[in-house]
Design a protein around this motif. Structure first.
Motif, PDB file in Angstrom:
ATOM      1  N   SER A  17      -8.636 -15.929   5.236  1.00 25.64           N
ATOM      2  CA  SER A  17      -8.409 -14.561   5.715  1.00 25.64           C
ATOM      3  C   SER A  17      -9.723 -13.925   6.126  1.00 25.64           C
ATOM      4  O   SER A  17     -10.769 -14.180   5.530  1.00 25.64           O
ATOM      5  N   SER A  18      -9.656 -13.068   7.118  1.00 23.83           N
ATOM      6  CA  SER A  18     -10.864 -12.401   7.586  1.00 23.83           C
ATOM      7  C   SER A  18     -11.129 -11.156   6.745  1.00 23.83           C
ATOM      8  O   SER A  18     -10.195 -10.456   6.349  1.00 23.83           O
ATOM      9  N   PRO A  19     -12.396 -10.871   6.462  1.00 27.16           N
ATOM     10  CA  PRO A  19     -12.737  -9.665   5.713  1.00 27.16           C
ATOM     11  C   PRO A  19     -12.250  -8.395   6.420  1.00 27.16           C
ATOM     12  O   PRO A  19     -11.883  -7.424   5.769  1.00 27.16           O
ATOM     13  N   GLU A  20     -12.216  -8.429   7.745  1.00 27.56           N
ATOM     14  CA  GLU A  20     -11.747  -7.264   8.504  1.00 27.56           C
ATOM     15  C   GLU A  20     -10.269  -6.986   8.230  1.00 27.56           C
ATOM     16  O   GLU A  20      -9.861  -5.834   8.084  1.00 27.56           O
ATOM     17  N   PHE A  21      -9.464  -8.046   8.160  1.00 27.84           N
ATOM     18  CA  PHE A  21      -8.041  -7.876   7.875  1.00 27.84           C
ATOM     19  C   PHE A  21      -7.833  -7.337   6.459  1.00 27.84           C
ATOM     20  O   PHE A  21      -7.003  -6.467   6.227  1.00 27.84           O
ATOM     21  N   VAL A  22      -8.622  -7.828   5.516  1.00 29.79           N
ATOM     22  CA  VAL A  22      -8.519  -7.349   4.133  1.00 29.79           C
ATOM     23  C   VAL A  22      -8.896  -5.871   4.053  1.00 29.79           C
ATOM     24  O   VAL A  22      -8.213  -5.088   3.387  1.00 29.79           O
ATOM     25  N   ARG A  23      -9.947  -5.468   4.747  1.00 33.34           N
ATOM     26  CA  ARG A  23     -10.330  -4.047   4.778  1.00 33.34           C
ATOM     27  C   ARG A  23      -9.222  -3.202   5.399  1.00 33.34           C
ATOM     28  O   ARG A  23      -8.919  -2.106   4.928  1.00 33.34           O
ATOM     29  N   PHE A  24      -8.611  -3.711   6.472  1.00 37.80           N
ATOM     30  CA  PHE A  24      -7.493  -3.015   7.109  1.00 37.80           C
ATOM     31  C   PHE A  24      -6.356  -2.819   6.110  1.00 37.80           C
ATOM     32  O   PHE A  24      -5.802  -1.722   6.000  1.00 37.80           O
ATOM     33  N   LEU A  25      -6.002  -3.874   5.369  1.00 34.77           N
ATOM     34  CA  LEU A  25      -4.929  -3.756   4.378  1.00 34.77           C
ATOM     35  C   LEU A  25      -5.288  -2.742   3.292  1.00 34.77           C
ATOM     36  O   LEU A  25      -4.443  -1.944   2.891  1.00 34.77           O
ATOM     37  N   CYS A  26      -6.524  -2.772   2.833  1.00 37.86           N
ATOM     38  CA  CYS A  26      -6.952  -1.817   1.801  1.00 37.86           C
ATOM     39  C   CYS A  26      -6.847  -0.383   2.317  1.00 37.86           C
ATOM     40  O   CYS A  26      -6.416   0.512   1.579  1.00 37.86           O
ATOM     41  N   ASP A  27      -7.209  -0.173   3.565  1.00 42.41           N
ATOM     42  CA  ASP A  27      -7.069   1.159   4.170  1.00 42.41           C
ATOM     43  C   ASP A  27      -5.598   1.557   4.268  1.00 42.41           C
ATOM     44  O   ASP A  27      -5.232   2.693   3.975  1.00 42.41           O
ATOM     45  N   GLN A  28      -4.759   0.623   4.681  1.00 42.81           N
ATOM     46  CA  GLN A  28      -3.330   0.892   4.804  1.00 42.81           C
ATOM     47  C   GLN A  28      -2.719   1.230   3.446  1.00 42.81           C
ATOM     48  O   GLN A  28      -1.816   2.049   3.343  1.00 42.81           O
ATOM     49  N   LEU A  29      -3.193   0.603   2.395  1.00 44.80           N
ATOM     50  CA  LEU A  29      -2.632   0.763   1.052  1.00 44.80           C
ATOM     51  C   LEU A  29      -3.221   1.940   0.284  1.00 44.80           C
ATOM     52  O   LEU A  29      -2.801   2.207  -0.843  1.00 44.80           O
ATOM     53  N   ALA A  30      -4.161   2.656   0.858  1.00 43.92           N
ATOM     54  CA  ALA A  30      -4.856   3.728   0.139  1.00 43.92           C
ATOM     55  C   ALA A  30      -3.900   4.768  -0.444  1.00 43.92           C
ATOM     56  O   ALA A  30      -4.189   5.356  -1.484  1.00 43.92           O
ATOM     57  N   GLY A  31      -2.757   4.988   0.170  1.00 43.83           N
ATOM     58  CA  GLY A  31      -1.796   5.955  -0.343  1.00 43.83           C
ATOM     59  C   GLY A  31      -1.055   5.497  -1.592  1.00 43.83           C
ATOM     60  O   GLY A  31      -0.358   6.285  -2.228  1.00 43.83           O
ATOM     61  N   ALA A  32      -1.209   4.233  -1.963  1.00 47.08           N
ATOM     62  CA  ALA A  32      -0.515   3.701  -3.136  1.00 47.08           C
ATOM     63  C   ALA A  32      -1.318   3.891  -4.420  1.00 47.08           C
ATOM     64  O   ALA A  32      -0.768   3.822  -5.513  1.00 47.08           O
ATOM     65  N   ARG A  42       2.475   1.581   7.356  1.00 46.49           N
ATOM     66  CA  ARG A  42       1.751   2.088   6.188  1.00 46.49           C
ATOM     67  C   ARG A  42       2.687   2.694   5.142  1.00 46.49           C
ATOM     68  O   ARG A  42       2.539   2.440   3.939  1.00 46.49           O
ATOM     69  N   GLU A  43       3.632   3.498   5.564  1.00 46.25           N
ATOM     70  CA  GLU A  43       4.517   4.197   4.624  1.00 46.25           C
ATOM     71  C   GLU A  43       5.334   3.202   3.789  1.00 46.25           C
ATOM     72  O   GLU A  43       5.389   3.316   2.564  1.00 46.25           O
ATOM     73  N   THR A  44       5.932   2.228   4.444  1.00 46.60           N
ATOM     74  CA  THR A  44       6.736   1.226   3.727  1.00 46.60           C
ATOM     75  C   THR A  44       5.846   0.370   2.842  1.00 46.60           C
ATOM     76  O   THR A  44       6.201   0.061   1.699  1.00 46.60           O
ATOM     77  N   LEU A  45       4.688  -0.004   3.352  1.00 46.27           N
ATOM     78  CA  LEU A  45       3.760  -0.838   2.585  1.00 46.27           C
ATOM     79  C   LEU A  45       3.312  -0.136   1.303  1.00 46.27           C
ATOM     80  O   LEU A  45       3.313  -0.736   0.223  1.00 46.27           O
ATOM     81  N   CYS A  46       2.953   1.139   1.401  1.00 43.77           N
ATOM     82  CA  CYS A  46       2.507   1.888   0.212  1.00 43.77           C
ATOM     83  C   CYS A  46       3.638   2.032  -0.800  1.00 43.77           C
ATOM     84  O   CYS A  46       3.426   1.892  -2.006  1.00 43.77           O
TER      85      CYS A  46
END
Length: 117
Positions: free
Chosen positions: A3-18, A83-87
């Motif tokens: 996995s790319s570090p950029e994709f992981v950072r993107f996921l972490c940003d997407q999940l910030a609401g959780a 993002r909403e469903t993921l969180c």
């Protein structure tokens, strides 16, 4: 393919609401933590969440797949842009997971008891 570090950072940003999201590199891939609970893996730029009853009930059509050879099936979230469903899935998944065990303090090799000289 790792996995790319950029994709992981993107996921972490997407999940910030959780909750408080952290990632850790594990065996060439990544583990994700929410408020200290290990709840997901990122393998080959795909997100795999631990399969809990709450997660399956929330997204009954979410495909199950092993994140790596020999692993048990996990929920393979197909749309990390949602993002909403993921969180909400992450919150529901983490609500069923146990709290992390407290870490034991490390012992140092040459530590002498206090007062001994």
């Amino acid at each position: 393919m790792a996995s790319s570090p950029e994709f992981v950072r993107f996921l972490c940003d997407q999940l910030a609401g959780a909750g408080s999201i952290a990632s850790r590199k594990m065996f060439g891939e990544y583990g994700l933590y929410c408020d200290g609970k290990f709840f997901a893996l990122v393998c080959d730029d795909r997100l795999f969440l631990k399969p809990t009853e709450a997660g399956r009930a929330f997204l009954p059509g979410c495909p199950l797949a092993p994140p790596y050879d020999g692993a048990k099936d996990h929920l393979c979230f197909p749309d990390p842009d949602d993002r909403e469903t993921l969180c909400e899935l992450a919150r529901r998944t983490c609500s069923e997971l146990p709290a992390p065990k407290p870490k034991k303090p490390r012992k140092t090799k040459n530590s002498a008891p206090k007062g001994s000289s």
